[in-house]
Structures are given as structure tokens and as C-alpha cells.
Design a protein around this motif. Sequence first.
Motif, mmCIF file in Angstrom:
data_model
loop_
_atom_site.group_PDB
_atom_site.id
_atom_site.type_symbol
_atom_site.label_atom_id
_atom_site.label_comp_id
_atom_site.label_asym_id
_atom_site.label_seq_id
_atom_site.Cartn_x
_atom_site.Cartn_y
_atom_site.Cartn_z
ATOM 1 N N ARG A 62 0.813 -1.196 0.000
ATOM 2 C CA ARG A 62 0.000 0.000 0.000
ATOM 3 C C ARG A 62 0.855 1.258 0.000
ATOM 4 O O ARG A 62 0.476 2.260 -0.573
ATOM 5 C CB ARG A 62 -0.927 0.002 1.202
ATOM 6 N N GLY A 63 1.972 1.193 0.682
ATOM 7 C CA GLY A 63 2.841 2.355 0.743
ATOM 8 C C GLY A 63 3.371 2.746 -0.625
ATOM 9 O O GLY A 63 3.462 3.935 -0.951
ATOM 10 N N LEU A 64 3.711 1.748 -1.425
ATOM 11 C CA LEU A 64 4.204 2.040 -2.763
ATOM 12 C C LEU A 64 3.125 2.709 -3.605
ATOM 13 O O LEU A 64 3.390 3.667 -4.333
ATOM 14 C CB LEU A 64 4.687 0.761 -3.439
ATOM 15 N N ILE A 65 1.895 2.250 -3.483
ATOM 16 C CA ILE A 65 0.790 2.835 -4.248
ATOM 17 C C ILE A 65 0.547 4.280 -3.815
ATOM 18 O O ILE A 65 0.348 5.163 -4.651
ATOM 19 C CB ILE A 65 -0.475 1.978 -4.096
ATOM 20 N N VAL A 66 0.563 4.520 -2.522
ATOM 21 C CA VAL A 66 0.368 5.884 -2.009
ATOM 22 C C VAL A 66 1.487 6.798 -2.505
ATOM 23 O O VAL A 66 1.237 7.922 -2.963
ATOM 24 C CB VAL A 66 0.294 5.877 -0.464
ATOM 25 N N ALA A 92 13.482 -1.621 7.317
ATOM 26 C CA ALA A 92 12.342 -0.704 7.385
ATOM 27 C C ALA A 92 12.799 0.735 7.154
ATOM 28 O O ALA A 92 12.134 1.496 6.447
ATOM 29 C CB ALA A 92 11.636 -0.830 8.731
ATOM 30 N N ILE A 93 13.923 1.116 7.726
ATOM 31 C CA ILE A 93 14.464 2.458 7.505
ATOM 32 C C ILE A 93 14.883 2.629 6.049
ATOM 33 O O ILE A 93 14.641 3.678 5.442
ATOM 34 C CB ILE A 93 15.636 2.731 8.469
ATOM 35 N N ALA A 94 15.480 1.601 5.457
ATOM 36 C CA ALA A 94 15.894 1.680 4.054
ATOM 37 C C ALA A 94 14.695 1.854 3.129
ATOM 38 O O ALA A 94 14.725 2.682 2.211
ATOM 39 C CB ALA A 94 16.686 0.431 3.676
ATOM 40 N N TRP A 135 8.773 -1.086 13.425
ATOM 41 C CA TRP A 135 9.712 -0.949 14.543
ATOM 42 C C TRP A 135 9.142 -1.570 15.819
ATOM 43 O O TRP A 135 9.824 -2.297 16.529
ATOM 44 C CB TRP A 135 10.000 0.533 14.755
ATOM 45 N N ARG A 136 7.869 -1.283 16.090
ATOM 46 C CA ARG A 136 7.240 -1.826 17.291
ATOM 47 C C ARG A 136 6.967 -3.320 17.170
ATOM 48 O O ARG A 136 7.011 -4.049 18.163
ATOM 49 C CB ARG A 136 5.950 -1.079 17.584
ATOM 50 N N ALA A 137 6.664 -3.789 15.965
ATOM 51 C CA ALA A 137 6.420 -5.221 15.769
ATOM 52 C C ALA A 137 7.682 -6.028 16.028
ATOM 53 O O ALA A 137 7.603 -7.171 16.481
ATOM 54 C CB ALA A 137 5.907 -5.475 14.355
ATOM 55 N N ALA A 138 8.827 -5.435 15.758
ATOM 56 C CA ALA A 138 10.079 -6.142 16.027
ATOM 57 C C ALA A 138 10.272 -6.352 17.525
ATOM 58 O O ALA A 138 10.923 -7.312 17.936
ATOM 59 C CB ALA A 138 11.254 -5.361 15.447
ATOM 60 N N ASP A 139 9.706 -5.486 18.358
ATOM 61 C CA ASP A 139 9.786 -5.676 19.808
ATOM 62 C C ASP A 139 8.783 -6.696 20.320
ATOM 63 O O ASP A 139 9.032 -7.392 21.282
ATOM 64 C CB ASP A 139 9.547 -4.345 20.523
ATOM 65 N N ARG A 140 7.635 -6.767 19.682
ATOM 66 C CA ARG A 140 6.584 -7.674 20.156
ATOM 67 C C ARG A 140 6.890 -9.126 19.862
ATOM 68 O O ARG A 140 6.596 -9.999 20.657
ATOM 69 C CB ARG A 140 5.248 -7.319 19.508
ATOM 70 N N PHE A 141 7.410 -9.390 18.708
ATOM 71 C CA PHE A 141 7.698 -10.757 18.298
ATOM 72 C C PHE A 141 9.191 -10.869 18.043
ATOM 73 O O PHE A 141 9.629 -10.961 16.906
ATOM 74 C CB PHE A 141 6.918 -11.110 17.028
ATOM 75 N N PRO A 142 9.951 -10.819 19.127
ATOM 76 C CA PRO A 142 11.401 -10.734 18.929
ATOM 77 C C PRO A 142 12.002 -12.055 18.461
ATOM 78 O O PRO A 142 11.967 -13.041 19.180
ATOM 79 C CB PRO A 142 11.927 -10.353 20.309
ATOM 80 N N PRO A 143 12.514 -12.046 17.240
ATOM 81 C CA PRO A 143 13.363 -13.173 16.860
ATOM 82 C C PRO A 143 14.712 -12.976 17.536
ATOM 83 O O PRO A 143 14.748 -12.492 18.658
ATOM 84 C CB PRO A 143 13.436 -13.049 15.339
ATOM 85 N N THR A 144 15.761 -13.255 16.904
ATOM 86 C CA THR A 144 17.069 -12.993 17.502
ATOM 87 C C THR A 144 17.374 -11.497 17.410
ATOM 88 O O THR A 144 16.720 -10.760 16.677
ATOM 89 C CB THR A 144 18.172 -13.781 16.763
ATOM 90 N N ASP A 145 18.367 -11.065 18.156
ATOM 91 C CA ASP A 145 18.755 -9.653 18.120
ATOM 92 C C ASP A 145 19.231 -9.245 16.733
ATOM 93 O O ASP A 145 18.964 -8.137 16.279
ATOM 94 C CB ASP A 145 19.847 -9.370 19.153
ATOM 95 N N ARG A 146 19.901 -10.145 16.061
ATOM 96 C CA ARG A 146 20.400 -9.843 14.709
ATOM 97 C C ARG A 146 19.234 -9.651 13.745
ATOM 98 O O ARG A 146 19.240 -8.741 12.926
ATOM 99 C CB ARG A 146 21.303 -10.972 14.238
ATOM 100 N N CYS A 206 3.946 3.552 9.014
ATOM 101 C CA CYS A 206 4.369 2.199 8.633
ATOM 102 C C CYS A 206 5.710 1.841 9.264
ATOM 103 O O CYS A 206 5.897 0.725 9.764
ATOM 104 C CB CYS A 206 4.444 2.079 7.119
ATOM 105 N N LEU A 207 6.654 2.787 9.247
ATOM 106 C CA LEU A 207 7.962 2.551 9.842
ATOM 107 C C LEU A 207 7.843 2.274 11.340
ATOM 108 O O LEU A 207 8.444 1.331 11.858
ATOM 109 C CB LEU A 207 8.878 3.748 9.595
ATOM 110 N N LEU A 208 7.047 3.070 12.031
ATOM 111 C CA LEU A 208 6.873 2.867 13.476
ATOM 112 C C LEU A 208 6.170 1.548 13.775
ATOM 113 O O LEU A 208 6.466 0.889 14.774
ATOM 114 C CB LEU A 208 6.106 4.036 14.082
ATOM 115 N N GLY A 209 5.243 1.152 12.921
ATOM 116 C CA GLY A 209 4.572 -0.134 13.107
ATOM 117 C C GLY A 209 5.531 -1.301 12.984
ATOM 118 O O GLY A 209 5.488 -2.245 13.781
#
Length: 80
Positions: A1-5, A70-72, A50-61, A45-48
Amino acid sequence: RGLIVNLACTFAALILVATAAEDATGSSWLAAVLHLAAVPFNIVCLLGIWRAADRFPPTDRETTLLRASAIAVFLVYLVL
């Protein structure tokens, strides 16, 4: 959706610039505003992500890689 917007905002700005008269400075400002209109959506979208990475943490890497990608993507959308 972001690309379309982003594409819709960019094309609208390009159409405005292409159809504007040479001395119309107001339309160039409007084109710049149109081009940047998608930035708040991209920030949400970026903040979402970012926060999802904290909720479902895989490894730190993987968390770091997810946030960096996400920043890229945000930066690419900002230029596009």
C-alpha cells in the motif's frame, strides 16, 4: 500500500508540474506538498514495523536487520 500511495502522490505532483505555466510558483509549492503528502503514512508504517520487532522478537540480529530494512524502505519511498 505504501508504494501505491507514494506513486500516486509523486505522479500527481509530476502532472501538476508538467501542466503548470512557467511563471506559476504557487503550483510548484503545491507539487512539493503533494510529493511529500505520503511521508506521514510512511512514518506510521515505519513505526509499526519498529514496534512489531519488539513484540515478536526473533534474535537480536534479525530484529536489527528488520529495523534497518524498514528504515531503508522508508528512505527509498521518501525519494520516490
